[in-house]
Every structure is written in C-alpha cells, then in structure tokens.
Scaffold this active site. Structure first.
Site, PDB file in Angstrom:
ATOM      1  CE1 TYR A 136      -3.237  -2.741   0.024  1.00  0.00           C
ATOM      2  CE2 TYR A 136      -4.122  -1.877   2.065  1.00  0.00           C
ATOM      3  CZ  TYR A 136      -4.198  -2.752   1.010  1.00  0.00           C
ATOM      4  OH  TYR A 136      -5.239  -3.642   0.942  1.00  0.00           O
ATOM      5  CE  LYS A 191       0.669 -17.666  -2.065  1.00  0.00           C
ATOM      6  NZ  LYS A 191      -0.194 -18.844  -1.971  1.00  0.00           N
ATOM      7  CG  ASP A 223      -2.836 -20.054  -0.114  1.00  0.00           C
ATOM      8  OD1 ASP A 223      -2.066 -19.735   0.816  1.00  0.00           O
ATOM      9  OD2 ASP A 223      -2.523 -20.879  -0.984  1.00  0.00           O
ATOM     10  CG  ASP A 247      -7.695  -3.960   3.326  1.00  0.00           C
ATOM     11  OD1 ASP A 247      -8.767  -3.904   3.951  1.00  0.00           O
ATOM     12  OD2 ASP A 247      -7.441  -3.225   2.358  1.00  0.00           O
ATOM     13  CG  ASP A 251     -13.400  -6.171   5.107  1.00  0.00           C
ATOM     14  OD1 ASP A 251     -13.105  -5.592   6.177  1.00  0.00           O
ATOM     15  OD2 ASP A 251     -13.768  -5.568   4.088  1.00  0.00           O
TER      16      ASP A 251
END
Ligand code: NAD
Length: 356
Positions: A136, A191, A223, A247, A251
């Site tokens: 980001y 990852k 994942d 992020d 959610d």
C-alpha cells in the site's frame, strides 16, 4: 481532562458518531470533544480530504474517534484527493503502525453469521494487522509502458511490496504481547512460498518469537488462512499479518460475526494518540436512512476508553450494555432476525444509554 478529536466523515459517519458521543457523554467522564471534517465532506468544504488543521487537531488530542470516509461520487478524483486518503493520511501522520481488530461473535448473533452456529458461537479472535507498510505504501509505484516480459510495450500498473526487518519486529512485539495476554498461541500469516517480502516477515517472526518462549508461533500461508477462517475460526486466537493480507482477512473475520456493523478497531503507534474506528466504511447505500448499526462505533469508543485512557470499568460498562441490548432482543436491520425488535440507528444509541 482528555481531549478527543471527533472525525465523523462521510455517509453514515455522522449518524453512528452521534450515538457514540451520546454514550460517552452519558458516562459523565472528564472528556472534551472537538469535531472536524474529514473525507469527502472536507474535500467539498476545503478542497482536501485531510486538511492540515485536522492533522494538527489529531496530533494535539489524546485520542481520535473516527467514523468512516468515502463516497462513490468522488471515485474519479485523483487518488490523493479521494476521501479514503483521510484515513491513510492520519495513519501516516500519527505513525499508527498497528491495527487491532477483535472479531467477537456474540452467541445472540450466531444466526446473522453466514456460517453454521456451532462454528462461530462464542468466537473471540484478535486480528493484528500492520498498517503503514507493505504494497500500500511501497515505492516505486505507478503506471508506465511495460519495459519487458510478454506484454512489453503496453501500459501497465505496478506497486512494490516491501517490509523492513524493524518494521516487522515492532508489529511482532505487539502481536506476541497480545498473545501473552490471551491463549499464548499466535498465527502469523504470510505467503513465504512465493514472496520474498513474506520470507523476511516469517524469518523476523521466528527471530522475535525467541523473546516470547511461552507463546506457540504457527505460520500459515494467506490462502490457507482464508480457508481456516471459514473452516474452523475458533481454533485461531491471535492472528498477525501484513497490511494487504490483513485488509482482506479482517473483512472475512468480520463477516464470521454476522455483521460488519458490530466490529470496532484500534490503531496504535508509539507516543501518538491512538485512532479508534469501526471497521466498516461509509455505507453510502444506507446513509441518512437511520439503518446504520452504530454498535461498532460505540464499541470503538469503549476500546478508546480502555486502551487510550485506562478506563477499564467504563469500557466494560459500554460493552456490557451492548451485550445486554442484544440479549434483550434489540437489533438494527443488518443483524435483524425473526422475533426480534428492529431499531433505528438513533433508537439503538438511546437503548444502549438506557441500559447502561
Ligand atoms: P462499507 O463497509 O461502507 O459497506 C459494505 C456493506 O456493509 C454495505 O452494504 C453497507 O450498507 C453495509 N454496512 C457497512 N457498515 C454498516 C453499518 N454500520 N450498519 C449496517 N450496515 C453496514 O464498504 P463499501 O461499500 O465497500 O465502501 C463504501 C465506501 O466506504 C467507499 O468509498 C470505501 O472506500 C469506504 N471505506 C472507508 C473505510 C474507512 O473509512 N475506514 C473503510 C472501508 C471502506
């Protein structure tokens, strides 16, 4: 007297913030509030989503209580003028590098979850997300003509994922300390099978773990983490991850609890005021209709009392009242089910005050 910068923002922001302020005022604490515009409303009034005066106000306050920003009507503005820059800019200006997001599924709300009740009832998970680094903020980024590869010569967008070791170390300490205060089990998400940045993240987590021998550190690829959150979320207690993965996973964790309208969050740094906000956005689709659930913002105010001002008893009073209102059968539309009483945003705020 503690000073709170109150930044309600756009969409449902002002409606939900009004309920949180009602509750804080009812507690008759030594708090003073100063309100200011951020997001789309600040852009409309001053030409910038985060005016310099607001940054100054935030810096000289003891805590920032934030509603939400964003409105699709500003989607075509240059990125640096979009409402969302207000929250990104505040995180940066205040050095807020960690976001704590508890995902709690009240037994009364299991029916609102998209998962089977037995999978989520009593869920109490803490997601620790890094906030100021990763893809980001990594430079370089931009649009250009692709210099190489199969699509050389065509337009491409590119971003840079990067984490410095000290940046990972400081979030690791926050996460290990949080785990020490809970089940002493920490899941670190990366990852590392594909990304160099993630390998640095993982190596640093392992290094810091030596300072917390009581905590069991488990690594999970992102994942798999996404899968485990819907398969067996109660097996996870504290989860730490970077900005991008956090992020998305936060959610996902939010939806396990039934509604995004229930979840508070705290963003903390060192030596600066913390920022407390619901995890949801400005919900332009329901703004101004009295449909917004104010409980995430009310619970964010409780987190502020506890983490910024050490007012544990007052925070617990708010949380207890929210729980009681739910067990008494009161709901907003987003968590409504048959046989319960539906309340508007304002009526829900009033009910929490009355119960408290
Ligand atoms: P959103 O969180 O605003 O809404 C997603 C869905 O959840 C919508 O259907 C909405 O009605 C519902 N919802 C959200 N909060 C609710 C509440 N308190 N009570 C009941 N229902 C609620 O996400 P979005 O629609 O993707 O984004 C809307 C705007 O918010 C965008 O401009 C986005 O950039 C912005 N946004 C801001 C923040 C922030 O301020 N921190 C965070 C996320 C999104």
């Amino acid at each position: 007297m503690k000073k709170i910068a109150v930044l309600a923002g756009d969409g449902i922001g002002p409606e939900i913030m009004a309920q949180a302020l009602k509750i804080l005022t009812a507690l008759k604490l030594p708090l003073e509030f100063e309100e200011a515009l951020v997001g789309g409303v600040a852009y409309a009034a001053f030409g910038h989503p985060l005016p310099a005066e607001v940054v100054e106000l935030a810096k000289k306050s003891d805590a920032v209580l934030f509603g939400a920003v964003g409105d699709f009507k500003y989607d075509n503005l240059p990125r640096h003028l979009r409402p969302e820059q207000a929250i990104l800019g505040l995180r940066k200006a205040l050095g807020l590098f960690v976001n704590l997001r508890p995902a709690i599924c009240y037994p009364e709300l299991t029916a609102a979850s998209s998962l089977k009740p037995e999978l989520v009832s009593g869920l109490d998970l803490l997601l620790v997300r890094e906030l100021t680094g990763d893809v980001y903020f990594g430079q370089p980024r931009g649009k250009r003509i692709s210099p190489d590869g199969v699509f050389a010569g065509t337009e491409e967008g590119f971003d840079t994922m990067r984490y410095a070791v000290p940046e990972v170390e400081r979030i690791a300490h926050v996460a290990f300390k949080a785990a020490m205060g809970r089940s002493k089990h920490l899941v670190s998400v990366d990852k590392a099978n594909v990304l160099e940045t993630s390998q640095v993240w993982r190596d640093t987590m392992i290094k810091v773990s030596k300072e917390y021998p009581e905590v069991t550190l488990e690594h999970m690829y992102v994942d798999n983490a996404a899968m485990q959150l819907v398969k067996a979320p109660k097996k996870i207690d504290v989860m730490v991850t970077g900005n991008l993965f956090g992020d998305i996973l936060s959610d996902e964790a939010a939806m396990l609890t039934g509604s995004i309208g229930m979840l508070p969050s705290a963003s903390l740094g060192t030596g600066n005021p913390g920022l407390f906000e619901p995890i949801h956005g400005s919900a332009p689709d329901i703004a101004g209709q009295g449909k917004a659930n104010p409980l995430a913002t009310i619970l964010s105010a409780a987190m502020m009392l506890r983490l910024a001002f050490d007012m544990d008893a007052e925070a617990a009073a708010i949380e207890g009242a929210v729980h009681k209102v739910l067990s008494d059968g009161f709901r907003t539309g987003d968590i409504m089910e048959a046989g319960k009483t539906q309340l508007s945003t304002t009526a829900m705020g009033d009910k929490v005050v009355e119960t408290m």
